[in-house]
Motif scaffolding. Sequence first.
Motif, PDB file in Angstrom:
ATOM      1  N   THR A   1       0.670  -0.955  -0.350  1.00  0.00           N
ATOM      2  CA  THR A   1      -0.067  -0.069   0.286  1.00  0.00           C
ATOM      3  C   THR A   1       1.030   1.283   0.056  1.00  0.00           C
ATOM      4  O   THR A   1       0.694   2.094  -0.268  1.00  0.00           O
ATOM      5  CB  THR A   1      -0.600   0.146   0.867  1.00  0.00           C
TER       6      THR A   1
ATOM      7  N   TYR B   1      -6.946   6.625  -7.981  1.00  0.00           N
ATOM      8  CA  TYR B   1      -6.732   5.799  -6.983  1.00  0.00           C
ATOM      9  C   TYR B   1      -7.942   4.865  -6.620  1.00  0.00           C
ATOM     10  O   TYR B   1      -8.778   5.436  -5.776  1.00  0.00           O
ATOM     11  CB  TYR B   1      -5.869   6.973  -5.769  1.00  0.00           C
TER      12      TYR B   1
ATOM     13  N   PRO C   1      -8.826   2.684  -2.318  1.00  0.00           N
ATOM     14  CA  PRO C   1      -8.493   2.552  -2.144  1.00  0.00           C
ATOM     15  C   PRO C   1      -9.306   0.972  -1.579  1.00  0.00           C
ATOM     16  O   PRO C   1      -9.855   0.365  -1.769  1.00  0.00           O
ATOM     17  CB  PRO C   1      -8.420   3.304  -0.591  1.00  0.00           C
TER      18      PRO C   1
ATOM     19  N   GLY D   1     -12.506   1.637  -1.039  1.00  0.00           N
ATOM     20  CA  GLY D   1     -13.063   2.285  -1.445  1.00  0.00           C
ATOM     21  C   GLY D   1     -13.531   3.896  -1.266  1.00  0.00           C
ATOM     22  O   GLY D   1     -13.358   4.250  -1.609  1.00  0.00           O
ATOM     23  N   ALA D   2     -13.737   3.481   0.294  1.00  0.00           N
ATOM     24  CA  ALA D   2     -13.149   4.792   0.794  1.00  0.00           C
ATOM     25  C   ALA D   2     -14.324   5.593  -0.015  1.00  0.00           C
ATOM     26  O   ALA D   2     -13.903   6.924  -0.193  1.00  0.00           O
ATOM     27  CB  ALA D   2     -11.928   5.641   0.864  1.00  0.00           C
TER      28      ALA D   2
ATOM     29  N   PHE E   1     -16.788   8.806  -0.186  1.00  0.00           N
ATOM     30  CA  PHE E   1     -17.113   9.715   0.459  1.00  0.00           C
ATOM     31  C   PHE E   1     -18.489   9.460   1.288  1.00  0.00           C
ATOM     32  O   PHE E   1     -20.024  10.132   0.985  1.00  0.00           O
ATOM     33  CB  PHE E   1     -17.462  11.640  -0.152  1.00  0.00           C
ATOM     34  N   PRO E   2     -18.553   9.697   2.416  1.00  0.00           N
ATOM     35  CA  PRO E   2     -19.767   9.731   3.219  1.00  0.00           C
ATOM     36  C   PRO E   2     -21.757  10.647   3.494  1.00  0.00           C
ATOM     37  O   PRO E   2     -21.932  10.344   3.778  1.00  0.00           O
ATOM     38  CB  PRO E   2     -19.375  10.005   4.806  1.00  0.00           C
ATOM     39  N   THR E   3     -21.261  11.243   2.415  1.00  0.00           N
ATOM     40  CA  THR E   3     -22.484  11.726   2.822  1.00  0.00           C
ATOM     41  C   THR E   3     -22.487  11.988   1.073  1.00  0.00           C
ATOM     42  O   THR E   3     -23.848  12.932   0.946  1.00  0.00           O
ATOM     43  CB  THR E   3     -22.437  13.529   3.443  1.00  0.00           C
ATOM     44  N   MET E   4     -22.399  11.979  -0.176  1.00  0.00           N
ATOM     45  CA  MET E   4     -22.489  12.363  -1.031  1.00  0.00           C
ATOM     46  C   MET E   4     -23.093  10.921  -1.989  1.00  0.00           C
ATOM     47  O   MET E   4     -23.153   9.797  -1.987  1.00  0.00           O
ATOM     48  CB  MET E   4     -21.637  12.477  -1.672  1.00  0.00           C
TER      49      MET E   4
ATOM     50  N   PHE F   1     -16.989  13.499  -8.846  1.00  0.00           N
ATOM     51  CA  PHE F   1     -16.676  14.637  -7.739  1.00  0.00           C
ATOM     52  C   PHE F   1     -15.372  14.888  -7.967  1.00  0.00           C
ATOM     53  O   PHE F   1     -15.188  15.888  -7.939  1.00  0.00           O
ATOM     54  CB  PHE F   1     -15.921  13.756  -6.591  1.00  0.00           C
TER      55      PHE F   1
ATOM     56  N   ARG G   1     -15.246   6.528  -9.826  1.00  0.00           N
ATOM     57  CA  ARG G   1     -15.210   7.841  -9.285  1.00  0.00           C
ATOM     58  C   ARG G   1     -14.040   8.364  -9.833  1.00  0.00           C
ATOM     59  O   ARG G   1     -12.678   9.306 -10.336  1.00  0.00           O
ATOM     60  CB  ARG G   1     -15.146   7.853  -7.717  1.00  0.00           C
ATOM     61  N   ALA G   2     -12.758   7.239  -9.852  1.00  0.00           N
ATOM     62  CA  ALA G   2     -11.473   7.237 -10.282  1.00  0.00           C
ATOM     63  C   ALA G   2     -11.107   7.495 -12.088  1.00  0.00           C
ATOM     64  O   ALA G   2     -10.114   7.884 -12.492  1.00  0.00           O
ATOM     65  CB  ALA G   2     -10.884   6.074 -10.207  1.00  0.00           C
TER      66      ALA G   2
ATOM     67  N   SER H   1     -12.194   8.196   9.053  1.00  0.00           N
ATOM     68  CA  SER H   1     -11.714   7.402   7.858  1.00  0.00           C
ATOM     69  C   SER H   1     -11.119   9.220   7.159  1.00  0.00           C
ATOM     70  O   SER H   1     -10.787   9.646   6.581  1.00  0.00           O
ATOM     71  CB  SER H   1     -11.816   6.554   7.299  1.00  0.00           C
TER      72      SER H   1
ATOM     73  N   ARG I   1      -8.714   8.094   4.612  1.00  0.00           N
ATOM     74  CA  ARG I   1      -8.802   7.544   3.016  1.00  0.00           C
ATOM     75  C   ARG I   1      -9.548   8.781   2.256  1.00  0.00           C
ATOM     76  O   ARG I   1      -9.619   8.751   1.166  1.00  0.00           O
ATOM     77  CB  ARG I   1      -9.557   6.051   3.268  1.00  0.00           C
ATOM     78  N   PRO I   2     -11.143   9.050   2.700  1.00  0.00           N
ATOM     79  CA  PRO I   2     -11.734   8.946   1.596  1.00  0.00           C
ATOM     80  C   PRO I   2     -10.767  10.384   1.109  1.00  0.00           C
ATOM     81  O   PRO I   2     -10.774  11.494   0.073  1.00  0.00           O
ATOM     82  CB  PRO I   2     -13.367   9.814   2.268  1.00  0.00           C
TER      83      PRO I   2
ATOM     84  N   VAL J   1      -8.458  10.294  -0.584  1.00  0.00           N
ATOM     85  CA  VAL J   1      -9.081  10.011  -2.263  1.00  0.00           C
ATOM     86  C   VAL J   1      -9.331  11.265  -3.277  1.00  0.00           C
ATOM     87  O   VAL J   1      -8.938  11.723  -4.829  1.00  0.00           O
ATOM     88  CB  VAL J   1     -10.074   9.264  -3.217  1.00  0.00           C
TER      89      VAL J   1
ATOM     90  N   THR K   1      -6.342  12.539  -4.666  1.00  0.00           N
ATOM     91  CA  THR K   1      -5.493  12.241  -5.727  1.00  0.00           C
ATOM     92  C   THR K   1      -6.652  12.531  -7.293  1.00  0.00           C
ATOM     93  O   THR K   1      -6.621  12.829  -8.364  1.00  0.00           O
ATOM     94  CB  THR K   1      -5.722  11.322  -6.202  1.00  0.00           C
ATOM     95  N   LEU K   2      -8.324  13.659  -6.654  1.00  0.00           N
ATOM     96  CA  LEU K   2      -8.939  13.791  -7.769  1.00  0.00           C
ATOM     97  C   LEU K   2      -8.429  15.546  -7.911  1.00  0.00           C
ATOM     98  O   LEU K   2      -9.552  15.834  -8.796  1.00  0.00           O
ATOM     99  CB  LEU K   2     -10.237  13.363  -7.409  1.00  0.00           C
TER     100      LEU K   2
ATOM    101  N   VAL L   1     -15.056  16.952   1.556  1.00  0.00           N
ATOM    102  CA  VAL L   1     -14.987  15.809   1.895  1.00  0.00           C
ATOM    103  C   VAL L   1     -15.265  15.596   3.697  1.00  0.00           C
ATOM    104  O   VAL L   1     -16.758  14.828   4.535  1.00  0.00           O
ATOM    105  CB  VAL L   1     -14.217  15.026   1.936  1.00  0.00           C
TER     106      VAL L   1
ATOM    107  N   PRO M   1     -18.402  17.834   6.041  1.00  0.00           N
ATOM    108  CA  PRO M   1     -19.803  17.700   5.727  1.00  0.00           C
ATOM    109  C   PRO M   1     -20.315  16.279   6.538  1.00  0.00           C
ATOM    110  O   PRO M   1     -21.462  16.728   7.097  1.00  0.00           O
ATOM    111  CB  PRO M   1     -20.182  17.065   3.927  1.00  0.00           C
ATOM    112  N   ALA M   2     -19.366  15.920   6.565  1.00  0.00           N
ATOM    113  CA  ALA M   2     -19.347  15.093   7.330  1.00  0.00           C
ATOM    114  C   ALA M   2     -19.423  14.376   8.910  1.00  0.00           C
ATOM    115  O   ALA M   2     -19.461  13.479   9.414  1.00  0.00           O
ATOM    116  CB  ALA M   2     -18.762  12.811   6.865  1.00  0.00           C
TER     117      ALA M   2
END
Lengths: 216, 277
Positions: A40, A76, A78, A81-82, A84-87, A95, A143-144, B174, B176-177, B180, B183-184, B195, B198-199
């Motif tokens: 990783t 990328y 991970p 999946g990681a 985004f929690p609120t989308m 995104f 998303r990637a 986390s 991690r998001p 990501v 990277t975007l 990200v 909001p959470a």
Amino acid sequence: MIKLENVSWKVDQFALAGVNCSIPEGKYAVLMGATGCGKTTVLEIICGLRQPDGGTVLVADVDVTRMLPGERQIGYVPQDGALFPTMTVAEQIGFGLQVRREGKERIVEVVSRLAEDLGVAHLLERTIHGLSGGERQRVALGRALAIEPRVLLLDEPISALDEDMRDDMMALLKRVQVKHAITVLHVTHSSQEAEQLADCVLRMEDGSIINRELQG
Amino acid sequence: MSRLVKFLKAPWHFMLRLRRDPNARFWFLISLATAGYVLFIVAMLVATAVHSTPGDLLSALQSREIQHSIYLSLLTCSLTALLSLLTAVPIGYLLARRKFFGKALVESILDIPIVLPPMVIGLCLLILFQTRMGGFVDSVIPFTYTVFGVVLAQFVIGVAFAIRTMRGTFDQLSQRPEDVAMTLGCSRGGALWRVTLPAAGKGMVAAASVAWARSLGEFGPVLVFAGATRMKTEVLPTTVWLELSVGNLEGAIGVSLLMVFFAMIVLVAMRMAGERW
């Protein structure tokens, strides 16, 4: 193409020393190794989330070692999946384009095309709660891919999936790689995944990539 | 008829079950301890509420001084909650995401306002503003014995609790998001903004609420640093103390019940926010 030249990285007891490897353009590479051997970390160095202490990272013949993660044009995905929690799923996939200030119409067009391709079109308006492991991975993949990356880095994208979903996901990954003509580096410890997917297999031991087998 | 018999027999069955089932005995004893404590809290509030008639309480609350103190409390607590949140978000984020030399020391220092006696905090603030640097700040924005001083005294303690809440919130989210998102194309700050924040909505509501509720009850530091001047730096806890000291029990009870009411609103708001996110 992904090329690492003498990449080293050290924190506390863990070290990568003089990592060298080269993945040819448009190939599907699988990086294998025991848990905790630094697979990783290699991915994170390639996509810019960790700065190596020494060495060079080349992506499509461009030295990206000092570039910010967002400038490297790398997709990328991970381990979990990681997302985004609120989308919603659509917002997740769009995104990268939204951050790049693409027009609304283009975002909608790319999102619906990718969602169709990856079989998540029926989930676009949903949030991530209640999505299955396979659906999460597909959304993360979309998303990637939305930013049209030069290379795709996948960190154990299949290991968390149910047995019967793995073949589907492997077929999907291979199809995506061929369709987008993209260089893929896929980290796993499953030799079955390596056999089914890899154009070339890299093995990681003792903090360096020591073996490289080209298949076919 | 059979339902009545069943109802009458229920205590008997319960006693039998307690005798036979050690598991039931265990939960019964634990429930008994919980019920005792809950009753104790309710008894305190009910005793205070029924001590005077509603008419007496309402007329006490119509005093101009008390109304000003209600207004000042609501204003200063809201300002303090906002300032605490603005401070707690970056500090909580740093503590949750980074390891650095001296982190344990920094964490201990941030906890000092929680463990220090509140009166001592007021005294420390007063002395800080007697120093040359403090005096200079005071000459630009007058803190000692002013409304700004009330906010600062409330802030010192409120923010310590808000930092703990925000740190816990970011610990649970986390990284991690965010990685990501970088990277975007996001910067680290952009990833936090788009990200993670909001959470962290539920945590931010909780942090602001806890700072608000702590500030509402803050008495010692406000009294020492900002004084207890009526119609100027008097907040609700000061009012309770002033009214008690002149023997106006109705006034003190009326204000106390009002504070209980505000605290309940904060509790309900936190629960509702928790369900929304």
